[in-house]
Write an enzyme that holds these catalytic residues in place. Structure first.
Site, short mmCIF file in Angstrom:
data_model
loop_
_atom_site.label_atom_id
_atom_site.label_comp_id
_atom_site.label_asym_id
_atom_site.label_seq_id
_atom_site.Cartn_x
_atom_site.Cartn_y
_atom_site.Cartn_z
N ARG A 42 -60.62 48.87 9.56
CA ARG A 42 -60.34 48.11 8.35
C ARG A 42 -60.99 46.73 8.31
O ARG A 42 -61.63 46.37 7.34
CB ARG A 42 -58.83 47.95 8.16
N HIS A 52 -60.30 56.37 1.18
CA HIS A 52 -59.64 55.14 1.66
C HIS A 52 -58.21 55.07 1.14
O HIS A 52 -57.94 54.41 0.14
CB HIS A 52 -60.44 53.92 1.20
N TYR A 92 -60.40 47.04 -17.10
CA TYR A 92 -61.27 46.36 -18.07
C TYR A 92 -62.72 46.25 -17.59
O TYR A 92 -63.62 46.15 -18.41
CB TYR A 92 -60.73 44.96 -18.36
#
Length: 745
Positions: free
Chosen positions: A29, A75, A119
């Site tokens: 990670r 993921h 968006y």
């Protein structure tokens, strides 16, 4: 069913579990791989976009679609981490080489966050597609199962540049962190080429190509001489300043314009810088600032500070370097995953790892291409041979019952069951020895391939295939040839995507500024009962004396260069610089004492406030709840520390009164039992501040000193007791260590 109990040491189990967790965070990670310079979330996001076909020359796709697909396939750690990684890879002010082309609001350099993923839209950058994902179809990297083993993902991307240096990286793992500054693409490619051509090159040799970090925000690195050690060890601190220019302002004034900021100032640091400059002006640390404005836009940073006509520009600039984040440090810790484990690496180690990775990619790429060309060569030779005996092949196909019979004849010369027009054809068919691949190609060949031009094209294609095989074999057999190919690819990338260096690297002079001492003036400190404090000039106080005295608990004069002393009921002394008290108008509210001192209004109460200058000239009397008294010379409290102990208290005791002795003669102690003891101040001994003192009044069980009054001087006050008013001077005189008298009303 038989149960089996496994006994184990709890500490060993916890240690193993924690180590497993830590390594999972470190490897999977938080830290980038030295080969492609990417963290797992970045790698998976880019690969998912590649798989979805969101290429640079195709329409943008919603970020939410990318995030959802990446989370579902590769993921499974939450959508926020994936979207944050995607956002950072689009931001030109954070990455030296943005890898994703964003469409919509992806945040800005001043710290405004990106719009919600529903968006915004994104697609791959051209360089990402060409230099990060181009050869995935050539078996250049290993593919591993995803988290639920339903998909395959690359263990590393076939990145053709040292991306770890170009884009840098920041991440916090368990017990370790990485912080790698970004560098210039062209310089890094030149350094990699130099290493490929001469593996014995050292760090100073590489630094002839890589001058130092190249931050997206520009700026000036001022410790060039320290970079050699930083690049050799992989750790250190880079000092960086913003770029400051001067312009002519209105009325002959000078404008200081900041056009580049230090890389660590990205985000909220810009607003913090503006407030710091304003605070310096408000605190009278500088009198040169007329106005400050942030005129930054999409075109770049532009912070304008308007200065007075007679301002010392150089001295003011140096003050900004010293007092604000216009000069900052970037902590370098070049930690990355190398061969499956975290390792702090120097510049040469990173370049070496990248070079070895490039040779590994080239080895696997050209091995795959050679195998494909050899397969193509085999098929081409079979088709050319088939064209020479096309009549026989047509006869075999027409005489065979099925595909298997025809293929066996072409491969093994088996003619059983096939009808031939003549025995000669059967004999010739038995001599055919095509390979399996050739036979399948012949069986799938279309008739138009027999056209003369098509036959010529096939021969020409065969010649090209032979040339490719010769070239690939040369690349695989000779390291020099492979190095030439890698260097040519690097040159092409550099030519297409290089940019000018933004950050200047030099050995800058230490910022030295002469702090102007403020002009000494008399202030009146006003402190109300709510713990708010402010300062006004003497003229303002005189005009509002009556209101000031009525509305405030403490009113006293103090030089603006002096200090203020606050005594609390816990026996603590807090000091404040008068400069830290806001200076303003009479009706201004002021600031809480908690904000400018170590005083805590939740746990202690202020009993007395005075200027340190006044305190040094006087003596101070202390009275505690358990009736312990002492007088201390005020000079003992002339300290520079913000908080010290003002007196020693017995367990369970607190201060109830502190006063500066001016012209008082007697002291009156009132007990909670209603007794009053009046005695002369001369009976109270003078002691050090670390002493407990002497007993002033004998108290009954459970009694304590409730109030303290003084006889004589301006501090004399009336006693309000059981609804009646008494004059302290009318009480009968007593002596120390007595009970006093009960007052009859």
């Amino acid at each position: 069913m038989n149960e089996r109990i496994i006994k184990t040491e709890y500490s060993e189990l916890m240690q193993k579990s924690y180590i497993d967790y830590a390594m999972s965070v470190i490897i999977a990670r938080a830290l980038p791989d030295v080969r492609d310079g990417l963290k797992p979330v970045q790698r998976r996001t880019l690969y998912d976009m590649y798989e979805l076909g969101i290429r640079y020359d195709r329409p943008y796709r919603k970020s939410a679609r990318i995030v959802g697909d990446t989370m579902g396939k590769y993921h499974p750690h939450g959508d926020s981490s994936i979207y944050e990684a995607l956002v950072v890879m689009t931001q030109e002010f954070k990455k030296g080489l943005p890898l994703i082309d964003g469409h919509g609001n992806f945040g800005n350099i001043e710290g405004d966050g990106a719009a919600a993923m529903r968006y915004t839209e994104a697609r791959l950058q051209k360089i990402t597609q060409e230099a990060f994902l181009a050869d995935l179809d050539k078996d250049v990297v290993d593919f591993i199962p995803n988290f639920d083993e339903t998909e395959k993902e690359p263990s590393v991307l076939p990145v053709k540049i040292p991306n770890l240096l170009v884009n840098g990286s920041e991440g916090i793992a368990v017990g370790m962190a990485t912080s790698i500054p970004p560098h210039n693409l062209g310089e890094v490619i030149d350094a990699l080429k130099a290493y490929i051509q001469n593996e014995a090159i050292d760090t100073p040799g590489l630094m002839k190509y890589i001058k130092g970090p190249d931050f997206p925000t520009g700026g000036i690195v001022i410790n060039k001489s320290e970079l050699k050690e930083i690049y050799e060890t992989g750790t250190g601190k880079i000092k960086i300043r913003g770029r400051v220019e001067t312009e002519k302002g209105k009325g002959g004034r000078t404008n200081l314009v900041i056009t580049q900021i230090p890389y660590p100032m990205i985000g909220s640091g810009i607003a913090r810088f503006l407030s710091d400059v304003a605070a310096l002006a408000e605190a009278k640390k500088t009198m040169d600032v007329v106005d400050i404005s942030n005129q930054s836009s999409k075109e770049g940073i532009r912070i304008v500070i308007e200065l007075r006509k007679d301002a010392d520009v150089e001295n003011f600039t140096n003050m900004l370097y010293k007092k604000t984040r216009l000069e900052d440090t970037f902590g370098v810790n070049m930690l990355a995953i190398a061969e499956g484990r975290p390792e702090t690496m120097g510049l040469k180690q990173i370049i070496k790892a990248s070079a070895e990775f490039q040779f590994m990619l080239a080895q696997r790429k050209y091995t795959t291409l050679l195998a494909r060309e050899q397969e193509r060569k085999e098929i081409q030779e079979g088709l050319i041979k088939a064209c020479n005996v096309i009549d026989l092949i047509i006869e075999i196909l027409r005489g065979s019952r099925d595909r298997t019979m025809a293929r066996n004849c072409l491969v093994e010369g088996k003619t059983e069951g096939i009808k031939f027009k003549s025995k000669e054809s059967a004999v010739m068919a038995q001599l055919l020895r095509f390979t399996e691949r050739q036979a399948n190609a012949i069986l799938e060949m279309r008739l138009y391939k027999l056209i003369g031009l098509e036959l010529d094209a096939l021969v020409k294609e065969h010649e090209e295939t032979l040339a490719n095989i010769y070239r690939y074999e040369d690349i695989l057999e000779r390291r020099d040839s492979m190095a030439t190919v890698i260097i040519n690819e690097l040159e092409a990338i550099k030519k297409a995507y290089k940019r000018k260096r933004r950050t200047v690297v030099e050995d800058g002079a230490e910022a030295v500024f002469e702090e102007k001492k403020p002009e000494e003036m008399e202030l009146i400190i006003l402190m109300d009962r709510f713990g708010y404090v402010k300062a006004v000039d003497t003229g303002t106080y005189e005009r509002n004396r009556e209101a000031a005295d009525q509305e405030n608990r403490f009113v006293f004069s103090c030089k603006n260069t002096g200090r203020i002393c606050l005594f609390t009921d816990t026996g603590t002394l807090h000091t404040i610089k008068a400069m830290d008290v806001p200076f303003g108008r009479f009706r201004d509210k002021g600031v809480p004492l908690d904000n400018i001192s170590n005083y805590n209004s939740q746990t202690e109460q202020i009993l007395y406030a005075v200027s340190q200058t006044e305190l040094n000239l006087r003596r101070v009397i202390f009275v505690t709840k358990l009736s312990m008294l002492k007088i201390v010379d005020g000079g003992e409290f002339d300290v520079t520390k913000r908080t010290v102990s003002a007196t020693k208290l017995q367990e369970g005791d607190t201060l109830v009164n502190i006063a500066v002795i001016l012209d008082q003669k007697d002291i009156v102690l009132q007990s909670s039992g209603g007794c009053f003891l009046r005695m002369s101040l001369e009976e109270i001994p003078e002691k050090k501040k670390g002493a407990v003192g002497v007993r002033g009044m004998r108290l009954g069980d459970g009694e304590y000193v409730e109030a303290v009054y003084y006889v004589g001087g301006e501090q004399e006050a009336s006693i309000s007791y059981q609804g009646k008013t008494l004059k302290p001077g009318r009480l009968k005189m007593g002596s120390r260590d007595t009970k006093g008298v009960k007052v009859k009303i």
